[in-house]
Design a protein around this motif. Sequence first.
Motif, PDB file in Angstrom:
ATOM      1  N   ARG A 102       3.403  15.260  -9.884  1.00  0.00           N
ATOM      2  CA  ARG A 102       4.171  15.483 -11.106  1.00  0.00           C
ATOM      3  C   ARG A 102       3.276  16.129 -12.179  1.00  0.00           C
ATOM      4  O   ARG A 102       3.686  17.067 -12.872  1.00  0.00           O
ATOM      5  CB  ARG A 102       4.743  14.170 -11.637  1.00  0.00           C
ATOM      6  N   SER A 103       2.056  15.617 -12.301  1.00  0.00           N
ATOM      7  CA  SER A 103       1.123  16.172 -13.289  1.00  0.00           C
ATOM      8  C   SER A 103       0.795  17.623 -12.975  1.00  0.00           C
ATOM      9  O   SER A 103       0.759  18.476 -13.876  1.00  0.00           O
ATOM     10  CB  SER A 103      -0.167  15.340 -13.324  1.00  0.00           C
ATOM     11  N   ASN A 104       0.575  17.927 -11.688  1.00  0.00           N
ATOM     12  CA  ASN A 104       0.291  19.313 -11.310  1.00  0.00           C
ATOM     13  C   ASN A 104       1.497  20.216 -11.544  1.00  0.00           C
ATOM     14  O   ASN A 104       1.351  21.384 -11.909  1.00  0.00           O
ATOM     15  CB  ASN A 104      -0.149  19.378  -9.845  1.00  0.00           C
ATOM     16  N   TYR A 105       2.685  19.674 -11.319  1.00  0.00           N
ATOM     17  CA  TYR A 105       3.914  20.434 -11.581  1.00  0.00           C
ATOM     18  C   TYR A 105       3.985  20.833 -13.059  1.00  0.00           C
ATOM     19  O   TYR A 105       4.262  21.993 -13.389  1.00  0.00           O
ATOM     20  CB  TYR A 105       5.122  19.585 -11.192  1.00  0.00           C
ATOM     21  N   ILE A 106       3.722  19.882 -13.935  1.00  0.00           N
ATOM     22  CA  ILE A 106       3.749  20.157 -15.378  1.00  0.00           C
ATOM     23  C   ILE A 106       2.681  21.172 -15.749  1.00  0.00           C
ATOM     24  O   ILE A 106       2.932  22.129 -16.497  1.00  0.00           O
ATOM     25  CB  ILE A 106       3.562  18.847 -16.175  1.00  0.00           C
ATOM     26  N   LYS A 107       1.467  20.980 -15.213  1.00  0.00           N
ATOM     27  CA  LYS A 107       0.356  21.884 -15.524  1.00  0.00           C
ATOM     28  C   LYS A 107       0.657  23.311 -15.077  1.00  0.00           C
ATOM     29  O   LYS A 107       0.390  24.275 -15.803  1.00  0.00           O
ATOM     30  CB  LYS A 107      -0.925  21.396 -14.846  1.00  0.00           C
ATOM     31  N   MET A 108       1.192  23.465 -13.890  1.00  0.00           N
ATOM     32  CA  MET A 108       1.448  24.809 -13.370  1.00  0.00           C
ATOM     33  C   MET A 108       2.540  25.527 -14.154  1.00  0.00           C
ATOM     34  O   MET A 108       2.465  26.738 -14.379  1.00  0.00           O
ATOM     35  CB  MET A 108       1.791  24.748 -11.881  1.00  0.00           C
ATOM     36  N   ASN A 109       3.548  24.791 -14.593  1.00  0.00           N
ATOM     37  CA  ASN A 109       4.572  25.416 -15.430  1.00  0.00           C
ATOM     38  C   ASN A 109       4.019  25.782 -16.801  1.00  0.00           C
ATOM     39  O   ASN A 109       4.422  26.793 -17.397  1.00  0.00           O
ATOM     40  CB  ASN A 109       5.782  24.493 -15.562  1.00  0.00           C
ATOM     41  N   GLN A 110       3.077  24.983 -17.304  1.00  0.00           N
ATOM     42  CA  GLN A 110       2.427  25.325 -18.566  1.00  0.00           C
ATOM     43  C   GLN A 110       1.586  26.592 -18.415  1.00  0.00           C
ATOM     44  O   GLN A 110       1.618  27.474 -19.293  1.00  0.00           O
ATOM     45  CB  GLN A 110       1.545  24.163 -19.030  1.00  0.00           C
ATOM     46  N   ILE A 111       0.846  26.690 -17.323  1.00  0.00           N
ATOM     47  CA  ILE A 111       0.039  27.889 -17.078  1.00  0.00           C
ATOM     48  C   ILE A 111       0.945  29.117 -16.975  1.00  0.00           C
ATOM     49  O   ILE A 111       0.591  30.202 -17.447  1.00  0.00           O
ATOM     50  CB  ILE A 111      -0.814  27.726 -15.806  1.00  0.00           C
ATOM     51  N   LYS A 112       2.085  28.951 -16.346  1.00  0.00           N
ATOM     52  CA  LYS A 112       3.053  30.055 -16.259  1.00  0.00           C
ATOM     53  C   LYS A 112       3.457  30.513 -17.666  1.00  0.00           C
ATOM     54  O   LYS A 112       3.547  31.720 -17.942  1.00  0.00           O
ATOM     55  CB  LYS A 112       4.281  29.596 -15.467  1.00  0.00           C
ATOM     56  N   GLN A 113       3.678  29.570 -18.572  1.00  0.00           N
ATOM     57  CA  GLN A 113       4.028  29.906 -19.952  1.00  0.00           C
ATOM     58  C   GLN A 113       2.850  30.575 -20.670  1.00  0.00           C
ATOM     59  O   GLN A 113       3.034  31.565 -21.400  1.00  0.00           O
ATOM     60  CB  GLN A 113       4.449  28.650 -20.699  1.00  0.00           C
ATOM     61  N   TYR A 114       1.636  30.038 -20.468  1.00  0.00           N
ATOM     62  CA  TYR A 114       0.449  30.645 -21.070  1.00  0.00           C
ATOM     63  C   TYR A 114       0.273  32.082 -20.578  1.00  0.00           C
ATOM     64  O   TYR A 114      -0.103  32.979 -21.340  1.00  0.00           O
ATOM     65  CB  TYR A 114      -0.819  29.857 -20.696  1.00  0.00           C
ATOM     66  N   THR A 115       0.558  32.286 -19.292  1.00  0.00           N
ATOM     67  CA  THR A 115       0.422  33.621 -18.697  1.00  0.00           C
ATOM     68  C   THR A 115       1.409  34.587 -19.323  1.00  0.00           C
ATOM     69  O   THR A 115       1.060  35.735 -19.641  1.00  0.00           O
ATOM     70  CB  THR A 115       0.639  33.551 -17.169  1.00  0.00           C
TER      71      THR A 115
ATOM     72  N   ASN B  98       0.831  -1.211   0.000  1.00  0.00           N
ATOM     73  CA  ASN B  98       0.000   0.000   0.000  1.00  0.00           C
ATOM     74  C   ASN B  98       0.864   1.258   0.000  1.00  0.00           C
ATOM     75  O   ASN B  98       0.513   2.272  -0.598  1.00  0.00           O
ATOM     76  CB  ASN B  98      -0.931   0.010   1.211  1.00  0.00           C
ATOM     77  N   MET B  99       2.023   1.173   0.703  1.00  0.00           N
ATOM     78  CA  MET B  99       2.948   2.301   0.683  1.00  0.00           C
ATOM     79  C   MET B  99       3.451   2.540  -0.736  1.00  0.00           C
ATOM     80  O   MET B  99       3.501   3.692  -1.203  1.00  0.00           O
ATOM     81  CB  MET B  99       4.132   2.015   1.601  1.00  0.00           C
ATOM     82  N   GLN B 100       3.803   1.487  -1.437  1.00  0.00           N
ATOM     83  CA  GLN B 100       4.307   1.636  -2.803  1.00  0.00           C
ATOM     84  C   GLN B 100       3.243   2.201  -3.742  1.00  0.00           C
ATOM     85  O   GLN B 100       3.512   3.121  -4.522  1.00  0.00           O
ATOM     86  CB  GLN B 100       4.802   0.281  -3.321  1.00  0.00           C
ATOM     87  N   ILE B 101       2.030   1.666  -3.639  1.00  0.00           N
ATOM     88  CA  ILE B 101       0.943   2.160  -4.492  1.00  0.00           C
ATOM     89  C   ILE B 101       0.601   3.606  -4.136  1.00  0.00           C
ATOM     90  O   ILE B 101       0.409   4.452  -5.012  1.00  0.00           O
ATOM     91  CB  ILE B 101      -0.306   1.267  -4.344  1.00  0.00           C
ATOM     92  N   GLY B 102       0.555   3.881  -2.825  1.00  0.00           N
ATOM     93  CA  GLY B 102       0.231   5.233  -2.372  1.00  0.00           C
ATOM     94  C   GLY B 102       1.256   6.259  -2.816  1.00  0.00           C
ATOM     95  O   GLY B 102       0.912   7.330  -3.326  1.00  0.00           O
ATOM     96  N   ILE B 103       2.538   5.928  -2.634  1.00  0.00           N
ATOM     97  CA  ILE B 103       3.611   6.842  -3.047  1.00  0.00           C
ATOM     98  C   ILE B 103       3.561   7.064  -4.556  1.00  0.00           C
ATOM     99  O   ILE B 103       3.790   8.179  -5.054  1.00  0.00           O
ATOM    100  CB  ILE B 103       4.988   6.292  -2.617  1.00  0.00           C
ATOM    101  N   SER B 104       3.256   6.009  -5.294  1.00  0.00           N
ATOM    102  CA  SER B 104       3.157   6.136  -6.751  1.00  0.00           C
ATOM    103  C   SER B 104       2.036   7.094  -7.146  1.00  0.00           C
ATOM    104  O   SER B 104       2.194   7.933  -8.042  1.00  0.00           O
ATOM    105  CB  SER B 104       2.914   4.762  -7.368  1.00  0.00           C
ATOM    106  N   LYS B 105       0.890   6.997  -6.462  1.00  0.00           N
ATOM    107  CA  LYS B 105      -0.233   7.896  -6.750  1.00  0.00           C
ATOM    108  C   LYS B 105       0.113   9.342  -6.389  1.00  0.00           C
ATOM    109  O   LYS B 105      -0.188  10.275  -7.135  1.00  0.00           O
ATOM    110  CB  LYS B 105      -1.478   7.449  -5.972  1.00  0.00           C
ATOM    111  N   ILE B 106       0.743   9.513  -5.245  1.00  0.00           N
ATOM    112  CA  ILE B 106       1.119  10.866  -4.813  1.00  0.00           C
ATOM    113  C   ILE B 106       2.112  11.479  -5.790  1.00  0.00           C
ATOM    114  O   ILE B 106       1.986  12.637  -6.204  1.00  0.00           O
ATOM    115  CB  ILE B 106       1.715  10.828  -3.391  1.00  0.00           C
ATOM    116  N   SER B 107       3.100  10.682  -6.173  1.00  0.00           N
ATOM    117  CA  SER B 107       4.103  11.165  -7.120  1.00  0.00           C
ATOM    118  C   SER B 107       3.463  11.544  -8.455  1.00  0.00           C
ATOM    119  O   SER B 107       3.741  12.614  -9.008  1.00  0.00           O
ATOM    120  CB  SER B 107       5.167  10.092  -7.345  1.00  0.00           C
TER     121      SER B 107
END
Length: 258
Positions: free
Chosen positions: A230-243, A217-226
């Motif tokens: 990671r997806s939010n990190y990419i999205k936020m940097n994209q929004i920064k570029q759009y801005t 469960n730790m492995q699955i949980g950490i994978s989901k969190i990561s």
Amino acid sequence: MIKFFRKIRYSLMSENKTGRYFKYAIGEIILVVIGILIAVQINVWYGNKQLEEGNKILLNKMLTELELNKARMHKIANVGVTRWPSLKEAYKNCDSLLRISYRGLKTSDLDFIVNGRFSAGGSYLNIHNSIYEELINTGKLYTLGSDTLITAIKDYYKRCEREDLYNKFNTEDANKGYDLMEKGLLKLELDYHMDSTKFSLDNYPWYFNPSSEDYQNMQIGISKISGGQRSNYIKMNQIKQYTDTLISVINKELKQSQ
């Protein structure tokens, strides 16, 4: 002036100069029409000037909000806020823990596990959009400037609205990861920080057992969190570029209107 024209009309009528009177009357009408047209043009010019000045104020307010959006995206994604690490640091720590777990957890890994910063918090976008909402609600968006500007503004805020939905989905997915680790890794961390002097890994047999439910469960949980972070990190940097792109379009519009 009116008395002067009236005097001329009476003079022509009293002298029975009908032809000249009609010519004069037509000329007077033409003068009146020209005067009305000039007044209308002045009103139009004044109205356009007021609209232009109002648009400049709105665009500058929008620029202020866009800079706030840009700063927020950069801080959450790359710097971190208050006690939370950046999304970049958090998802990389998660990836490191996941790799460690697949070679088998050791006693020497405990310090990293209990002190590693694996969560960047909720990380919601919270885009500033009050000026855009004002423009939409008042209908001023479509008189704000060029078609290029209007299209750029609409595209930006529609994109932010879409990314906000993805952001919430990614964050919810990460939260599911925490739920999976509640009785395993999260309980271990809590116990350690409550009293590290009495803490012993002997009380957590799952820690050395990759086949146990809590370990997996730790492995699955950490994978989901990561993955979520990671997806939010990419999205936020994209929004920064759009801005940045929209800021450039607005500045160009303001420069052309000077």
